[in-house]
Structure formats: structure tokens, C-alpha cells
Design an enzyme around this catalytic site. Structure first.
Site, PDB file in Angstrom:
ATOM      1  N   ASP A 174       0.867  -1.167   0.000  1.00  0.00           N
ATOM      2  CA  ASP A 174       0.000   0.000   0.000  1.00  0.00           C
ATOM      3  C   ASP A 174       0.912   1.227   0.000  1.00  0.00           C
ATOM      4  O   ASP A 174       2.135   1.091  -0.147  1.00  0.00           O
ATOM      5  CB  ASP A 174      -0.968  -0.020   1.192  1.00  0.00           C
ATOM      6  CG  ASP A 174      -0.297   0.140   2.548  1.00  0.00           C
ATOM      7  OD1 ASP A 174       0.959   0.219   2.619  1.00  0.00           O
ATOM      8  OD2 ASP A 174      -1.017   0.179   3.558  1.00  0.00           O
ATOM      9  N   CYS A 207       3.297  -3.106   4.095  1.00  0.00           N
ATOM     10  CA  CYS A 207       2.472  -1.969   4.485  1.00  0.00           C
ATOM     11  C   CYS A 207       3.202  -1.288   5.637  1.00  0.00           C
ATOM     12  O   CYS A 207       4.390  -1.551   5.847  1.00  0.00           O
ATOM     13  CB  CYS A 207       1.042  -2.390   4.843  1.00  0.00           C
ATOM     14  SG  CYS A 207       0.835  -3.464   6.272  1.00  0.00           S
ATOM     15  N   GLY A 223      -1.814  -5.813   8.528  1.00  0.00           N
ATOM     16  CA  GLY A 223      -2.984  -5.881   7.650  1.00  0.00           C
ATOM     17  C   GLY A 223      -2.741  -6.760   6.434  1.00  0.00           C
ATOM     18  O   GLY A 223      -3.626  -7.512   6.012  1.00  0.00           O
ATOM     19  N   HIS A 264       8.906 -24.295   9.505  1.00  0.00           N
ATOM     20  CA  HIS A 264       7.815 -24.996  10.185  1.00  0.00           C
ATOM     21  C   HIS A 264       6.456 -24.825   9.525  1.00  0.00           C
ATOM     22  O   HIS A 264       5.598 -25.687   9.683  1.00  0.00           O
ATOM     23  CB  HIS A 264       7.703 -24.517  11.634  1.00  0.00           C
ATOM     24  CG  HIS A 264       8.883 -24.899  12.472  1.00  0.00           C
ATOM     25  ND1 HIS A 264       8.918 -24.671  13.826  1.00  0.00           N
ATOM     26  CD2 HIS A 264      10.072 -25.483  12.162  1.00  0.00           C
ATOM     27  CE1 HIS A 264      10.069 -25.102  14.313  1.00  0.00           C
ATOM     28  NE2 HIS A 264      10.792 -25.593  13.319  1.00  0.00           N
ATOM     29  N   ARG A 316       7.341   0.872   8.311  1.00  0.00           N
ATOM     30  CA  ARG A 316       7.478   1.831   9.411  1.00  0.00           C
ATOM     31  C   ARG A 316       8.162   1.239  10.639  1.00  0.00           C
ATOM     32  O   ARG A 316       8.587   1.983  11.520  1.00  0.00           O
ATOM     33  CB  ARG A 316       6.097   2.351   9.816  1.00  0.00           C
ATOM     34  CG  ARG A 316       5.446   3.183   8.742  1.00  0.00           C
ATOM     35  CD  ARG A 316       4.072   3.650   9.167  1.00  0.00           C
ATOM     36  NE  ARG A 316       3.465   4.475   8.127  1.00  0.00           N
ATOM     37  CZ  ARG A 316       2.165   4.637   7.988  1.00  0.00           C
ATOM     38  NH1 ARG A 316       1.322   4.043   8.818  1.00  0.00           N
ATOM     39  NH2 ARG A 316       1.697   5.398   7.015  1.00  0.00           N
ATOM     40  N   ARG A 348       0.660 -30.644  10.175  1.00  0.00           N
ATOM     41  CA  ARG A 348       0.104 -29.380  10.655  1.00  0.00           C
ATOM     42  C   ARG A 348      -0.322 -28.472   9.500  1.00  0.00           C
ATOM     43  O   ARG A 348      -1.367 -27.824   9.575  1.00  0.00           O
ATOM     44  CB  ARG A 348       1.119 -28.697  11.563  1.00  0.00           C
ATOM     45  CG  ARG A 348       1.375 -29.525  12.804  1.00  0.00           C
ATOM     46  CD  ARG A 348       2.602 -29.132  13.548  1.00  0.00           C
ATOM     47  NE  ARG A 348       2.819 -30.071  14.655  1.00  0.00           N
ATOM     48  CZ  ARG A 348       3.974 -30.230  15.258  1.00  0.00           C
ATOM     49  NH1 ARG A 348       5.021 -29.517  14.886  1.00  0.00           N
ATOM     50  NH2 ARG A 348       4.096 -31.091  16.242  1.00  0.00           N
TER      51      ARG A 348
END
Length: 148
Positions: free
Chosen positions: A8, A65, A70, A98, A109, A136
Site C-alpha cells: 500500500d 504496508c 494488515g 515450520h 514503518r 500441521r
């Protein structure tokens, strides 16, 4: 390796630096945007990258981002995508070893660029261990409500 890359506006500068680094390393980069510092909503680019990885159009993805949070939440909505938010080398390595992570999420940031480059290198160089982790991963993939 073909890598889908997206950000973004808050991750744009780092995305551009990563694009150069990946290309210099011989990778084919599919830039899914954004293409400027103009405000945009991170789910749009996260979805483009996640879809490319889920559909096999790219072997891996990298999303940036402001925090990486997000992007990782959005990417993990797609079946077949295992996105890892990696603020450290250890996160990147363990995500690959894993969890067989196929999308790396980063925060412009919060993580210095020189460390981001090391994290990217670790993510790309680390192999999935397989073994007990396969069971898993299969459980993750079979969960109802997974993605798209």
C-alpha cells in the site's frame, strides 16, 4: 523464482527497494502495486499477491504496508497461502521451516531497510523441513472458512 510483490502507500518506498533487490538477485518480479505514494487500501494489493501465489502464478509473494499486520491478515484469507509477518530473521526462518510460508509480510514503518533485506534473504534461502510439520500444514489447509 517468480515473486509477486505488493504494497500500500505506507509500504511503497520499501516495495520499490525490494523490487530492485529481487531483480538484481535474478528473480522475476510481478509488481502488483501500488505504484505511487497516493493513499490506497492494503487489502487490494494483498489480495492480488495472495491470489497470484494461490493460483500458482508466482512461487512466493512479498507484501509491505506500514506494519505488515494488515497484509498478513488479508493474505491468509486465501486458501493455499501461508503468510508470515516477519519482523526478524528468526520469524522468517521459522515461517519457512515450520509453516512452509509462501508469502512474506513486512512493515516499512517498523523494520529498518537493511534488516528487511536480511529477512528477505533468509526467507528465500530457508527450506521447509517437512516431517511432522506436513501434518500441521494439512490441518491448516483443511480448516473450514479458509480463504478466497
Amino acid at each position: 523464482m517468480k515473486i509477486a510483490l505488493g504494497s500500500d502507500h505506507a509500504g511503497y518506498n520499501l516495495k520499490e527497494a525490494l523490487k530492485e533487490k529481487l531483480a538484481a538477485g535474478g528473480h522475476q518480479v510481478d509488481d502488483k502495486g501500488t505504484y505511487s505514494l497516493d493513499s490506497t487500501d492494503y487489502p487490494e494489493q494483498a489480495a492480488k499477491v495472495a491470489k497470484a501465489v494461490a493460483d500458482g502464478e508466482a512461487e512466493s509473494g512479498v507484501l509491505v504496508c506500514g506494519s505488515g499486520i494488515g497484509m498478513s491478515i488479508t493474505a491468509n484469507r486465501f486458501h493455499g497461502v501461508r503468510a508470515v509477518l516477519a519482523p526478524s530473521l528468526e520469524h522468517a526462518k521459522l515461517g519457512r521451516q515450520h509453516n512452509n510460508a509462501n508469502v512474506l509480510c513486512l512493515g516499512e514503518r517498523l523494520t529498518p531497510q537493511d534488516l528487511v533485506f536480511e529477512i528477505l534473504d533468509a526467507f528465500l534461502a530457508t527450506e521447509f523441513e517437512g516431517g511432522r510439520h506436513i501434518r500441521r500444514i494439512d490441518k491448516i489447509e483443511s480448516l473450514s472458512g479458509a480463504g478466497s
